[in-house]
Design a protein around this motif. Sequence first.
Motif, PDB file in Angstrom:
ATOM      1  N   TRP A 117       0.848  -1.190   0.000  1.00 38.65           N
ATOM      2  CA  TRP A 117       0.000   0.000   0.000  1.00 38.65           C
ATOM      3  C   TRP A 117       0.887   1.245   0.000  1.00 38.65           C
ATOM      4  CZ3 TRP A 117      -4.726   1.017  -1.253  1.00 38.65           C
ATOM      5  CH2 TRP A 117      -5.342   2.189  -0.834  1.00 38.65           C
ATOM      6  N   PRO A 118       0.636   2.189  -0.888  1.00 38.89           N
ATOM      7  CA  PRO A 118       1.474   3.391  -0.918  1.00 38.89           C
ATOM      8  C   PRO A 118       1.406   4.134   0.416  1.00 38.89           C
ATOM      9  CG  PRO A 118      -0.046   3.345  -2.785  1.00 38.89           C
ATOM     10  CD  PRO A 118      -0.415   2.217  -1.892  1.00 38.89           C
ATOM     11  N   SER A 119       2.550   4.507   0.926  1.00 39.71           N
ATOM     12  CA  SER A 119       2.587   5.156   2.230  1.00 39.71           C
ATOM     13  C   SER A 119       2.361   6.655   2.133  1.00 39.71           C
ATOM     14  CB  SER A 119       3.926   4.887   2.914  1.00 39.71           C
ATOM     15  OG  SER A 119       4.979   5.362   2.107  1.00 39.71           O
ATOM     16  N   ASP A 120       2.551   7.212   0.957  1.00 40.20           N
ATOM     17  CA  ASP A 120       2.366   8.656   0.820  1.00 40.20           C
ATOM     18  C   ASP A 120       1.009   8.957   0.212  1.00 40.20           C
ATOM     19  OD1 ASP A 120       2.861   7.671  -1.718  1.00 40.20           O
ATOM     20  OD2 ASP A 120       3.986   9.429  -2.343  1.00 40.20           O
ATOM     21  N   ASP A 121       0.589  10.169   0.376  1.00 36.77           N
ATOM     22  CA  ASP A 121      -0.657  10.634  -0.238  1.00 36.77           C
ATOM     23  C   ASP A 121      -0.326  11.494  -1.443  1.00 36.77           C
ATOM     24  OD1 ASP A 121      -2.347   9.388   1.556  1.00 36.77           O
ATOM     25  OD2 ASP A 121      -2.353  11.080   2.951  1.00 36.77           O
ATOM     26  N   SER A 122       0.548  10.978  -2.281  1.00 35.93           N
ATOM     27  CA  SER A 122       0.997  11.749  -3.432  1.00 35.93           C
ATOM     28  C   SER A 122      -0.171  12.102  -4.337  1.00 35.93           C
ATOM     29  CB  SER A 122       2.053  10.966  -4.212  1.00 35.93           C
ATOM     30  OG  SER A 122       1.498   9.758  -4.679  1.00 35.93           O
ATOM     31  N   ASP A 123      -0.027  13.236  -4.980  1.00 39.92           N
ATOM     32  CA  ASP A 123      -1.063  13.706  -5.884  1.00 39.92           C
ATOM     33  C   ASP A 123      -1.185  12.740  -7.052  1.00 39.92           C
ATOM     34  OD1 ASP A 123      -2.963  15.448  -6.971  1.00 39.92           O
ATOM     35  OD2 ASP A 123      -1.432  16.396  -8.211  1.00 39.92           O
ATOM     36  N   ASP A 124      -2.390  12.478  -7.451  1.00 41.87           N
ATOM     37  CA  ASP A 124      -2.620  11.498  -8.495  1.00 41.87           C
ATOM     38  C   ASP A 124      -2.869  12.115  -9.860  1.00 41.87           C
ATOM     39  OD1 ASP A 124      -5.051  12.638  -8.141  1.00 41.87           O
ATOM     40  OD2 ASP A 124      -6.062  10.825  -7.494  1.00 41.87           O
ATOM     41  N   GLY A 125      -2.611  13.370 -10.014  1.00 41.63           N
ATOM     42  CA  GLY A 125      -2.844  13.999 -11.309  1.00 41.63           C
ATOM     43  C   GLY A 125      -4.163  14.726 -11.392  1.00 41.63           C
ATOM     44  N   LEU A 126      -5.013  14.586 -10.382  1.00 41.76           N
ATOM     45  CA  LEU A 126      -6.305  15.261 -10.410  1.00 41.76           C
ATOM     46  C   LEU A 126      -6.136  16.763 -10.193  1.00 41.76           C
ATOM     47  CD1 LEU A 126      -9.365  14.840 -10.639  1.00 41.76           C
ATOM     48  CD2 LEU A 126      -9.424  14.550  -8.165  1.00 41.76           C
ATOM     49  N   THR A 127      -5.249  17.148  -9.295  1.00 43.13           N
ATOM     50  CA  THR A 127      -5.084  18.570  -8.969  1.00 43.13           C
ATOM     51  C   THR A 127      -4.736  19.420 -10.186  1.00 43.13           C
ATOM     52  OG1 THR A 127      -4.525  18.068  -6.686  1.00 43.13           O
ATOM     53  CG2 THR A 127      -3.831  20.219  -7.509  1.00 43.13           C
ATOM     54  N   PRO A 128      -3.795  18.995 -11.037  1.00 49.32           N
ATOM     55  CA  PRO A 128      -3.519  19.823 -12.226  1.00 49.32           C
ATOM     56  C   PRO A 128      -4.742  19.976 -13.141  1.00 49.32           C
ATOM     57  CG  PRO A 128      -1.756  18.241 -11.891  1.00 49.32           C
ATOM     58  CD  PRO A 128      -2.842  17.892 -10.934  1.00 49.32           C
ATOM     59  N   LEU A 129      -5.538  18.920 -13.256  1.00 46.51           N
ATOM     60  CA  LEU A 129      -6.759  19.028 -14.066  1.00 46.51           C
ATOM     61  C   LEU A 129      -7.750  20.006 -13.437  1.00 46.51           C
ATOM     62  CD1 LEU A 129      -7.442  15.322 -15.131  1.00 46.51           C
ATOM     63  CD2 LEU A 129      -6.720  17.230 -16.589  1.00 46.51           C
ATOM     64  N   LEU A 130      -7.880  19.939 -12.122  1.00 45.92           N
ATOM     65  CA  LEU A 130      -8.774  20.864 -11.431  1.00 45.92           C
ATOM     66  C   LEU A 130      -8.283  22.300 -11.590  1.00 45.92           C
ATOM     67  CD1 LEU A 130      -9.428  18.814  -8.168  1.00 45.92           C
ATOM     68  CD2 LEU A 130     -11.006  19.121 -10.098  1.00 45.92           C
ATOM     69  N   ASP A 131      -6.985  22.490 -11.476  1.00 40.43           N
ATOM     70  CA  ASP A 131      -6.400  23.829 -11.657  1.00 40.43           C
ATOM     71  C   ASP A 131      -6.685  24.365 -13.061  1.00 40.43           C
ATOM     72  OD1 ASP A 131      -5.343  23.924  -9.069  1.00 40.43           O
ATOM     73  OD2 ASP A 131      -3.361  23.230  -9.706  1.00 40.43           O
ATOM     74  N   ARG A 132      -6.495  23.504 -14.066  1.00 37.37           N
ATOM     75  CA  ARG A 132      -6.760  23.928 -15.449  1.00 37.37           C
ATOM     76  C   ARG A 132      -8.231  24.259 -15.648  1.00 37.37           C
ATOM     77  NH1 ARG A 132      -5.152  19.366 -19.063  1.00 37.37           N
ATOM     78  NH2 ARG A 132      -6.225  20.619 -20.611  1.00 37.37           N
ATOM     79  N   ALA A 133      -9.109  23.417 -15.100  1.00 39.26           N
ATOM     80  CA  ALA A 133     -10.549  23.660 -15.241  1.00 39.26           C
ATOM     81  C   ALA A 133     -10.939  24.977 -14.559  1.00 39.26           C
ATOM     82  CB  ALA A 133     -11.341  22.495 -14.656  1.00 39.26           C
ATOM     83  N   ARG A 134     -10.351  25.253 -13.396  1.00 33.76           N
ATOM     84  CA  ARG A 134     -10.639  26.496 -12.687  1.00 33.76           C
ATOM     85  C   ARG A 134     -10.134  27.692 -13.505  1.00 33.76           C
ATOM     86  NH1 ARG A 134      -9.165  25.078  -8.386  1.00 33.76           N
ATOM     87  NH2 ARG A 134     -11.126  24.879  -7.311  1.00 33.76           N
ATOM     88  N   ALA A 135      -8.938  27.574 -14.051  1.00 28.35           N
ATOM     89  CA  ALA A 135      -8.356  28.664 -14.840  1.00 28.35           C
ATOM     90  C   ALA A 135      -9.209  28.987 -16.062  1.00 28.35           C
ATOM     91  CB  ALA A 135      -6.931  28.308 -15.270  1.00 28.35           C
ATOM     92  N   GLU A 136      -9.879  27.979 -16.591  1.00 18.78           N
ATOM     93  CA  GLU A 136     -10.732  28.190 -17.766  1.00 18.78           C
ATOM     94  C   GLU A 136     -12.169  28.541 -17.385  1.00 18.78           C
ATOM     95  OE1 GLU A 136     -10.360  25.055 -20.638  1.00 18.78           O
ATOM     96  OE2 GLU A 136      -8.174  25.191 -20.625  1.00 18.78           O
ATOM     97  N   GLY A 137     -12.453  28.634 -16.089  1.00 21.58           N
ATOM     98  CA  GLY A 137     -13.777  29.039 -15.632  1.00 21.58           C
ATOM     99  C   GLY A 137     -14.792  27.915 -15.522  1.00 21.58           C
TER     100      GLY A 137
END
Length: 186
Positions: A117-137
Amino acid sequence: MTTDQIERGARARTRAAILDAAAAVWARDYSASFGAIAERAEVSRSTLHRYFPDRQALVDALLLDSLNCLETVDATDATSADPMDALEAYLRTGIEIGDRVIFLYADPDRFAENPNWPSDDSDDGLTPLLDRARAEGAIAADIPNAWAANLFYAILYTAAEVSAGDIPRHVAADLAVRSFRRSVSG
């Protein structure tokens, strides 16, 4: 094709069938027996034990296989020109492996001591998509990423749950996409 290649192909298909069956069974009842998994996979118990000698071996194999499936989902169309389309693809692909999602996340402590089981809570790539979606409104500016990400995963998990019951998977996916888009729109 050689006999050895045919045998490796058949072994791989049997192994995949067992893992798929274990995901489907354990997503609903983690205490289910090898017998229930063998029945779902349409193999004998002895065949199941040949591939996985004990419960822990099967748990570990399914854990690793399910995490690998999630990595595949994570890579889904992240480069799409429209980030909401990429988020939709991510959600739909996640719903396709719904049993794996439920197996992994139904009990947050289930795998805490498992070395796979991964021990870290590393970002899974969702945050950059959310950031892009927010930037585009497409995502309202006042909705924090933590809220949008947790909402996304809650919708994914819910769609995976209901698509295993009375609602067809494609309908659950459509409802999930609609729910997410409406929940975060600005």
